[in-house]
Scaffold this active site. Structure first.
Site, PDB file in Angstrom:
ATOM      1  N   SER A  42      45.794 -10.964 -57.620  1.00  0.00           N
ATOM      2  CA  SER A  42      44.994  -9.739 -57.813  1.00  0.00           C
ATOM      3  C   SER A  42      44.881  -9.403 -59.295  1.00  0.00           C
ATOM      4  CB  SER A  42      45.573  -8.562 -57.026  1.00  0.00           C
ATOM      5  OG  SER A  42      46.748  -8.058 -57.625  1.00  0.00           O
TER       6      SER A  42
ATOM      7  N   LYS B 162      53.872  -1.571 -56.432  1.00  0.00           N
ATOM      8  CA  LYS B 162      54.118  -0.791 -55.215  1.00  0.00           C
ATOM      9  C   LYS B 162      55.507  -0.171 -55.153  1.00  0.00           C
ATOM     10  CE  LYS B 162      51.318  -0.238 -52.676  1.00  0.00           C
ATOM     11  NZ  LYS B 162      49.997   0.450 -52.547  1.00  0.00           N
TER      12      LYS B 162
HETATM   13  N1  PMP Z   1      47.710  -5.885 -56.276  1.00  0.00           N
HETATM   14  C1  PMP Z   1      48.625  -6.277 -55.398  1.00  0.00           C
HETATM   15  C2  PMP Z   1      49.246  -7.640 -55.549  1.00  0.00           C
HETATM   16  C3  PMP Z   1      48.982  -5.428 -54.331  1.00  0.00           C
HETATM   17  O1  PMP Z   1      49.905  -5.840 -53.442  1.00  0.00           O
HETATM   18  C4  PMP Z   1      48.349  -4.158 -54.219  1.00  0.00           C
HETATM   19  C5  PMP Z   1      48.709  -3.255 -53.085  1.00  0.00           C
HETATM   20  N2  PMP Z   1      48.216  -3.714 -51.846  1.00  0.00           N
HETATM   21  C6  PMP Z   1      47.374  -3.810 -55.150  1.00  0.00           C
HETATM   22  C7  PMP Z   1      47.100  -4.694 -56.184  1.00  0.00           C
HETATM   23  C8  PMP Z   1      46.554  -2.535 -55.032  1.00  0.00           C
HETATM   24  O2  PMP Z   1      47.253  -1.342 -55.074  1.00  0.00           O
HETATM   25  P1  PMP Z   1      46.831  -0.038 -54.261  1.00  0.00           P
HETATM   26  O3  PMP Z   1      47.446  -0.143 -52.899  1.00  0.00           O
HETATM   27  O4  PMP Z   1      47.423   1.057 -55.079  1.00  0.00           O
HETATM   28  O5  PMP Z   1      45.347   0.085 -54.171  1.00  0.00           O
END
Ligand code: PMP
Length: 456
Positions: free
Chosen positions: A271, A40
């Site tokens: 994630s 991010k």
């Molecule tokens: N993984 C993590 C740990 C995140 O914080 C985020 C953002 N919320 C994402 C993946 C996904 O990214 P995006 O907002 O670009 O969909």
């Protein structure tokens, strides 16, 4: 000399070689290498710079965002370096580590309720908008709809991947939080490498994977993985770019993150575990060799107390799926490693206190050199000893535990039915659980509550 903001992007790509990938080659782009620790940082910088360029953000202005995590850290990093005030509205389920990290970077954090939905004034996005309206010079970032979010990935992450893969990528596995990663990388690939398939990795419970696979919106469930999965389709998520979607259960996501650390030495967050699990399912199902890329979205250092904590895994019911309705089930949920936290009779109260604090327990069994439980010490015993020698707490803390412990113990067999714990708890005892003549652990009311939480 580079500034920390120059370290955003150009992240390394490594190959997974010690986990079964079927006929495929699998590569991971380490977005955890960005300065605030996640992917991010990229959109945080492009969204702030776009607002500076079109006048929505002026010197002395305030950056406002509703975020449960990494976006807030990225904004605090970039906003702080550029001299803006950064105000983050976060739901109260946001991990403590992330709140402390954002505050340490100088961000102001407004904590709000997580159990209210869109339209409620306390809902984090509604509250962030309201704060923006009443704050002079405030700019609401709105990552879910801000076009500079996917642009960060379209202009940088996507081209970096294609270059690092020597122009040859068959599939890229991503998750969706705001949709910035999916839409940005997907748009770039559609232009620059049309053969590249975008694959969605989604936590089970999110509406996104079922929507991609069936075209229908299902009611949202809940999931433990942080940062991805949604209960709506964010305007920035162009799901038409996705050709395959996988719904991954939390237990599999967490297990994959642990496997990645064990096999490859890469410390990744929850994630990333979901992405890896989906990438492995995709790779193993291929008939012909493919070149597949996924991301390490952030570092596992933020999740040590969850993803990498055997007690947390056991409390979620993920490490001991077999249950027999016996006291053993209650105890293993806490002592999943088979090692209870104990003290020796000759240990002093300073050791007792340190061990209670570091293990987050309020009582400790006292075990002698031959492994027998000879007593129990709890907070009230330590407090009583201190109060008795109020003028010299050092002397109180130096006393051996055998002088203050309780010797009357209530033991119970690990094979006893769970209901046998209740009379003990009613009398205010904790249960010393024995496996034959071996001490197994202590069962408390909290352990029983947790047992019911995961079995009902
Ligand atoms: N993984 C993590 C740990 C995140 O914080 C985020 C953002 N919320 C994402 C993946 C996904 O990214 P995006 O907002 O670009 O969909």
């Amino acid at each position: 000399m580079a500034s920390v903001l120059d370290l955003i992007g150009d992240t390394p790509l490594i190959e997974v070689t010690r986990i079964d990938r079927g006929p495929c080659r699998l590569f991971l782009k380490l977005e955890s290498a960005n300065p605030s620790g996640s992917l991010k940082d990229r959109p945080a910088r492009t969204m702030i710079e776009a607002a500076e360029a079109d006048g929505r953000l002026k010197p002395g202005g305030t950056i406002v965002e509703a975020t449960a995590g990494n976006t807030g850290l990225g904004l605090a990093l970039v906003g702080g370096r550029k001299g803006y005030r950064t105000l983050l509205v976060v739901p109260d389920k946001m991990a403590r580590e992330k709140v402390l990290h954002a505050k340490a970077m100088g961000a102001e954090v407004v904590i709000t309720r997580s159990e209210v939905g869109k339209g409620h004034p306390d809902y984090y996005q509604d509250l962030a908008e309201a704060i923006t309206r009443r704050t002079a010079g405030a700019f609401f970032v709105n990552q879910f709809a801000n076009p500079a979010n996917p642009r960060a990935h379209e202009t940088a992450t996507g081209p970096e991947i294609l270059r690092q893969m020597d122009g040859d990528v068959d599939a890229i596995v991503v998750g969706v939080g705001s949709g910035g990663t999916l839409t940005g990388i997907g748009r770039f690939m559609r232009r620059a490498s049309p053969k590249t398939a975008m694959v969605l990795a989604d936590p089970e419970g999110s509406v996104l994977a079922p929507y991609v696979e069936t075209g229908r919106m299902v009611p949202a469930g809940s999931w433990a993985v942080e940062g991805i999965g949604e209960d709506f389709v964010p305007p920035n998520a162009d799901l038409a770019l996705v050709s395959r979607a996988f719904a991954i259960p939390d237990a599999e996501s967490f297990a994959s993150a642990r496997e990645l650390l064990r096999a490859e030495g890469v410390l990744a967050g929850s994630s990333s575990g979901t992405l890896l699990a989906a990438a492995l399912r995709y790779c193993r199902a291929q008939a012909a060799p493919k070149r597949v890329v996924s991301l390490v979205c952030d570092s596992g250092a933020k999740y040590l107390s969850k993803v990498f904590n055997p007690i947390f895994l056991a409390q979620e019911g993920w490490s001991h799926p077999d249950r027999h309705g016996t006291v053993r089930d209650v105890v293993v949920s806490r002592y999943s490693e088979g090692t209870a936290v104990v003290v020796r009779p000759e240990d002093n109260l300073r050791t007792v206190f340190a061990r209670m604090r570091s293990s987050d327990v309020s009582q400790l069994p006292v075990v002698d050199a031959s492994g027998h439980v000879i007593g129990l010490v709890d907070e009230s015993d330590v407090l009583a000893a201190l109060l008795a020698e109020r003028e010299d707490p050092d002397r109180a803390f130096a006393r051996p535990v055998e002088e203050v412990m309780v010797r009357r113990l209530e033991t119970i067999s690990a094979e006893a039915p769970i209901a046998d714990l209740l009379p003990l708890f009613r009398k205010d005892y904790v249960a010393i659980v024995m496996d034959g003549d071996q001490f197994l652990g202590v069962a408390t009311r909290l352990d029983l509550i947790n047992y019911f939480r995961i079995t009902i």
